[in-house]
Design an enzyme around this catalytic site. Structure first.
Site, PDB file in Angstrom:
ATOM      1  N   CYS A   6      -7.039   5.742  -2.476  1.00 43.94           N
ATOM      2  CA  CYS A   6      -5.933   6.187  -3.331  1.00 43.94           C
ATOM      3  C   CYS A   6      -5.760   7.688  -3.157  1.00 43.94           C
ATOM      4  CB  CYS A   6      -6.278   5.843  -4.779  1.00 43.94           C
ATOM      5  SG  CYS A   6      -5.099   6.424  -5.997  1.00 43.94           S
ATOM      6  N   HIS A  51      -2.205  -2.441  -7.695  1.00 40.85           N
ATOM      7  CA  HIS A  51      -2.762  -1.081  -7.702  1.00 40.85           C
ATOM      8  C   HIS A  51      -1.814  -0.125  -8.447  1.00 40.85           C
ATOM      9  CE1 HIS A  51      -5.132   2.233  -5.647  1.00 40.85           C
ATOM     10  NE2 HIS A  51      -4.019   2.884  -5.931  1.00 40.85           N
ATOM     11  N   GLU A  52      -0.504  -0.243  -8.178  1.00 43.94           N
ATOM     12  CA  GLU A  52       0.475   0.661  -8.814  1.00 43.94           C
ATOM     13  C   GLU A  52       0.661   0.321 -10.298  1.00 43.94           C
ATOM     14  OE1 GLU A  52       1.021   3.159  -7.112  1.00 43.94           O
ATOM     15  OE2 GLU A  52       0.433   2.304  -5.183  1.00 43.94           O
ATOM     16  N   HIS A  56      -2.024   1.906 -12.170  1.00 47.87           N
ATOM     17  CA  HIS A  56      -1.758   3.337 -12.400  1.00 47.87           C
ATOM     18  C   HIS A  56      -0.892   3.511 -13.643  1.00 47.87           C
ATOM     19  CE1 HIS A  56      -3.484   5.741  -9.248  1.00 47.87           C
ATOM     20  NE2 HIS A  56      -2.958   5.016  -8.272  1.00 47.87           N
TER      21      HIS A  56
END
Lengths: 168, 180
Positions: free
Chosen positions: B110, B153-154, B157
Site C-alpha cells: 500500500c 482494500h479501498e 481505507h
C-alpha cells in the site's frame, strides 16, 4: 545508548512477555524488531532495541532462573539490502536429520539469502517454510532442478514460488 | 453503466495531491459518507484519479490516503496480470460490500504503508454497491480476482482500516523488498 540484542528462552507460562517487556519499558527502552514464539513448550524471544546496556541487564536480572536471558551490544544498525525478489520456500515430508542443511545449501549455492525461516515437527511430519531472496541473475530452472533432486534424496516435497506483493 | 463512465465526465481538472503515510490519524478514521453531487467531492474524485495516475504501480487510491476522511476511492486494475473481470477506471462513493465469497490469501502492499507488505485473506467473488461521482443512482458492481481484492482494500481505507488490520497471522507482515 547502544543497539542491544536481548534473547530470552524458558519453559512457557502465562506472563513471560509481559514480565520481560515491562522490565525493558521500566528502563525507557523501546522494542524495535522482535520475534517471539513457542517452540516445543519453550517460549523464545529475540528482541533488538536501543538502550543503556547496564540498566537493561540489571532490569532483567530478577527474571533469570527459569528464563535464560542474554543481553548483548551490537554494532550500529546493519541495513539489510535486499539482493533480489522474494520467494516462498516450503518443504515437507518425513522427518530425518539434514533437511534444513541440504535445502538451505541449495539456496546459498544459487546466491540466495534467507530472511525468515521456521520449522515445525509434528508426529513424523517435518515442515519448513522460509522467505528467500534470490539475485535477479539466479538461474531459477537450475535451482528448481537442484532443489528437486535434493528433495528426492531426502524423501521430501519442495516448492519455491514468487512472493511478490500487489500494490493497491 | 459503470463501463461508460470516465473521469472526463467530472468536467474538472484533477490535481495531484500528496499521499499520506501511516501512522497519520486520517488513515485510521472512519470516512464520512459523501454527497456525490457536491462540487468539492467531484473535485476530490478528479484529484484521486490524477494522483493515482502519476503513482507508479498504483491501481487504487482512497480519499483518506490524500488526507480526506471520506468514503470515496478511485480504482483501475486495467492490464494487471491478476485481473479477470475489469470495469476500467472509475471512482465510487459510499461503497458497501453486499456479497463476498471464496476467500484467498495474497500479499498486499500500500502506498500509505511503504515499508511493509502483508498477507491478507480476501474474497475473490464480490458484489459492491455505490454511487459514481456526479450521479445519484446507486450502481452494483459484481467482480472477481484482482478487482475484487482491490475494491476491498479501498473500501477498508474508507472505513479507517489498513491491510495491517487484516493480516493473516503474527508472521504475515514483511519488510518491503526494494532492490535494484
Amino acid at each position: 545508548m547502544s543497539q542491544l540484542a536481548v534473547t530470552v528462552i524458558g519453559p512457557d507460562r502465562p506472563g513471560i512477555i509481559a514480565d520481560v517487556t515491562e522490565a525493558l519499558a521500566g528502563t525507557g527502552v523501546n522494542l524495535e524488531d522482535s520475534t517471539m514464539t513457542l517452540l516445543r513448550g519453550h517460549f523464545a524471544m529475540m528482541i533488538v532495541c536501543a538502550g543503556p546496556f547496564d540498566e537493561v541487564k540489571s532490569a532483567l536480572e530478577p527474571l533469570r532462573g527459569e528464563l535464560v536471558i542474554t543481553v548483548r551490544t551490537m554494532g550500529p544498525e546493519h541495513e539489510h539490502a535486499p539482493i533480489g525478489p522474494p520467494y516462498m520456500l516450503s518443504v515437507h515430508g518425513a522427518d530425518r536429520p539434514g533437511i534444513v542443511a541440504a535445502v538451505t545449501r541449495m539456496i546459498a549455492s544459487a546466491g540466495g539469502t534467507i530472511t525468515d525461516l521456521a520449522t515445525r515437527l509434528s508426529g513424523g511430519l517435518y515442515v519448513l517454510t522460509a522467505e528467500v531472496e534470490l539475485p535477479p541473475t539466479a538461474e531459477l530452472e537450475t535451482l528448481d532442478r537442484a532443489l528437486e533432486i535434493t528433495a528426492e534424496e531426502l524423501g521430501v516435497g519442495v516448492t519455491l514460488r514468487p512472493a511478490e506483493s500487489d500494490e493497491l | 453503466m459503470i463501463t461508460d463512465w470516465s473521469p472526463a465526465r467530472l468536467d474538472v481538472e484533477g490535481r495531484v495531491l500528496e499521499v499520506v503515510r501511516a501512522p497519520h490519524p486520517v488513515l485510521a478514521t472512519e470516512g464520512a459518507t459523501v454527497d456525490p453531487l457536491d462540487p468539492e467531492m467531484i473535485q476530490l474524485a478528479a484529484d484521486l484519479v490524477a494522483t493515482m495516475r502519476v503513482s507508479p504501480g498504483c491501481v487504487g487510491l482512497a480519499a483518506p490516503q490524500v488526507g480526506v476522511a471520506a468514503q470515496m476511492f478511485s480504482l483501475d486494475v486495467t492490464g494487471h496480470p491478476k485481473t479477470r473481470t475489469c470495469h476500467g477506471v472509475f471512482v465510487l462513493c459510499n461503497a458497501v460490500v453486499v456479497e463476498a465469497s471464496r476467500n484467498e490469501k495474497a500479499r498486499e502492499g500500500c502506498m500509505s504503508v511503504p515499508d511493509f507488505t502483508g498477507d491478507v485473506k480476501r474474497a475473490t467473488r464480490l458484489t459492491v454497491t455505490g454511487v459514481l461521482p456526479g450521479t445519484t443512482e446507486e450502481i452494483t458492481i459484481t467482480t472477481d480476482a484482482f478487482e475484487a481484492r482491490a475494491l476491498q482494500h479501498e473500501i477498508d481505507h474508507c472505513s479507517g482500516k489498513l491491510f495491517l488490520d487484516r493480516v493473516a497471522g503474527a508472521h504475515a507482515v514483511y519488510p518491503r523488498k526494494v532492490y535494484q
